[in-house]
Design an enzyme around this catalytic site. Structure first.
Site, PDB file in Angstrom:
ATOM      1  N   CYS A 112       0.813  -1.224   0.000  1.00 53.48           N
ATOM      2  CA  CYS A 112       0.000   0.000   0.000  1.00 53.48           C
ATOM      3  C   CYS A 112       0.847   1.275   0.000  1.00 53.48           C
ATOM      4  O   CYS A 112       0.326   2.363  -0.239  1.00 53.48           O
ATOM      5  CB  CYS A 112      -0.946   0.016   1.195  1.00 53.48           C
ATOM      6  SG  CYS A 112      -2.130  -1.323   1.171  1.00 53.48           S
ATOM      7  N   HIS A 248      -3.432   7.393   3.497  1.00 54.83           N
ATOM      8  CA  HIS A 248      -3.812   6.101   2.923  1.00 54.83           C
ATOM      9  C   HIS A 248      -5.166   5.713   3.510  1.00 54.83           C
ATOM     10  O   HIS A 248      -5.412   5.893   4.700  1.00 54.83           O
ATOM     11  CB  HIS A 248      -2.751   5.055   3.264  1.00 54.83           C
ATOM     12  CG  HIS A 248      -3.140   3.662   2.868  1.00 54.83           C
ATOM     13  ND1 HIS A 248      -3.650   3.361   1.624  1.00 54.83           N
ATOM     14  CD2 HIS A 248      -3.108   2.493   3.553  1.00 54.83           C
ATOM     15  CE1 HIS A 248      -3.906   2.063   1.565  1.00 54.83           C
ATOM     16  NE2 HIS A 248      -3.596   1.512   2.727  1.00 54.83           N
ATOM     17  N   ASN A 278     -10.259   0.381   0.248  1.00 57.29           N
ATOM     18  CA  ASN A 278      -8.803   0.446   0.319  1.00 57.29           C
ATOM     19  C   ASN A 278      -8.225   0.022  -1.033  1.00 57.29           C
ATOM     20  O   ASN A 278      -8.187  -1.162  -1.358  1.00 57.29           O
ATOM     21  CB  ASN A 278      -8.303  -0.481   1.437  1.00 57.29           C
ATOM     22  CG  ASN A 278      -6.786  -0.463   1.582  1.00 57.29           C
ATOM     23  OD1 ASN A 278      -6.074   0.052   0.725  1.00 57.29           O
ATOM     24  ND2 ASN A 278      -6.289  -1.036   2.660  1.00 57.29           N
TER      25      ASN A 278
END
Ligand code: UT7
Length: 321
Positions: A112, A248, A278
């Site tokens: 990520c 994030h 996500n």
């Protein structure tokens, strides 16, 4: 010499998967997903749609926003963990789609945090005078590697892409990037299969993202809390000088915890997790582009970007937009 953001773009696949859709797949509920993660829906790719497809749309949007054409781009750096192929890398696939020839094009992988790593690398090319127009992308089709029987992970992840164009400037621009990793956490969040391990789990039909969610959560909150303070202190910036936190988008509760650490009201945080889920490497550039396009983020404002992911990896960028 510094790098400045000349333009941004993003792209989400058309298909939407709601929490109600997930209730039909696994033992979960809209109420659980909303209250524990903040997610209401997410976009997912259709059969045949790839990471490069998403990256191409996002890149074209960023190039249009920056007013640059394919002939201007002299570096392509893509952060992704879900490439179309083992090789050629997504950077070169994207290069070919955009009709660009000869410039360096590569992808790098830090789960990520991949976009933060890509941004940091491209920033150095621009600062060193080796790039005058860099295309930096975070693109992901994470739903391709999710275990759709695991309710602990399949409700979280989603697909999308975001891109930025970097150009040289006399003043920042990107003030600083801060990157970190610690492989001792490798067993908390992983997809334990791949080329050199022979795709054993894929062949057995047992492959999928594995996560010890609660343990990841605790480390993420602590680590991101330290990261944002490190970023401000190292650059002599006070909390109240930051205009926008662009985090994030893994969990609304993590985002709120970091905003609290920065003493920032949620009105100054770009949140997309409710509609986008996500999207891993794509989540920060998607949130950045969302805030810019809807007019909240304006030129001259101070932005703090941060991400955390498998490895663990984590990274931030302090940017004068
Ligand atoms: O992007 C990379 C970084 N990733 C992250 O930062 C993710 C970090 N982790 C998280 O966001 C959270 O830990 C999750 C959203 C994954 C899970 O939330 P949690 O509050 O930590 O829940 P938990 O894992 O402690 O599970 C609580 C309960 C368990 O049931 P029992 O044992 O209490 O009976 C789980 O089995 O919730 C259950 N559960 C679910 N229930 C309904 C787990 N997933 C689900 C689900 N629906 N989808």
């Amino acid at each position: 010499m510094y790098a400045r953001i000349a333009g941004t773009g993003s792209f989400l696949p058309k298909k939407i998967l709601t929490n109600a859709d997930l209730e039909k797949l696994v033992d979960t509920s809209d109420e659980w997903i909303r209250s524990r993660t903040g997610i209401e829906q997410r976009h997912i790719v259709e059969d045949g749609e790839t990471t490069t497809d998403l990256a191409e749309h996002a890149s074209r949007n960023a190039m249009a926003a920056a007013g640059v054409g394919p002939g201007d781009i002299d570096l392509i750096c893509v952060g992704t963990t879900t490439p179309d192929f083992v090789f050629p890398n997504v950077g070169t696939l994207l290069q070919s789609r955009l009709g660009i020839h000869g410039c360096p094009a590569f992808s790098l992988e830090a789960a990520c945090t991949s976009f933060m790593y890509a941004l940091s690398v491209a920033d150095k090319f621009v600062r060193l005078g080796e790039s005058k127009c860099a295309l930096v992308v975070g693109a992901e089709t994470l739903t391709r590697i999710v275990d759709w029987k695991d309710r602990g992970t399949c409700v979280l992840f989603a697909d999308g892409a975001g891109a930025v164009i970097l150009q040289p400037a006399e003043e920042p621009g990107i003030i600083a990037t801060h990157l970190h990793a610690d492989g001792k956490y490798k067993d908390l969040l992983l997809y334990p299969d791949g080329v050199s391990s022979g795709f054993k789990l894929v062949r057995e039909g047992k492959a999928g993202v594995q996560m010890k969610g609660n343990e990841v959560y605790k480390v993420a909150v602590n680590t991101l809390g330290q990261l944002v303070m490190e970023t401000l202190n190292a650059n002599h910036v006070r909390k109240d000088q930051v205009d926008w936190l662009i985090p994030h988008q893994a969990n609304i509760r993590i985002i709120e915890a970091i905003a609290k650490r920065l003493e920032m009201p949620m009105e100054r945080v770009i949140v997309t997790i409710n509609t986008q889920g996500n999207t891993s490497a794509a989540s920060v550039p998607l949130a950045l582009d969302t805030g810019i396009r809807d007019g909240r983020i304006r030129r001259g404002q101070l932005l703090l970007l941060e991400a955390f992911g498998g490895g663990f990896t984590w990274g931030s960028a302090l940017i004068r937009y």
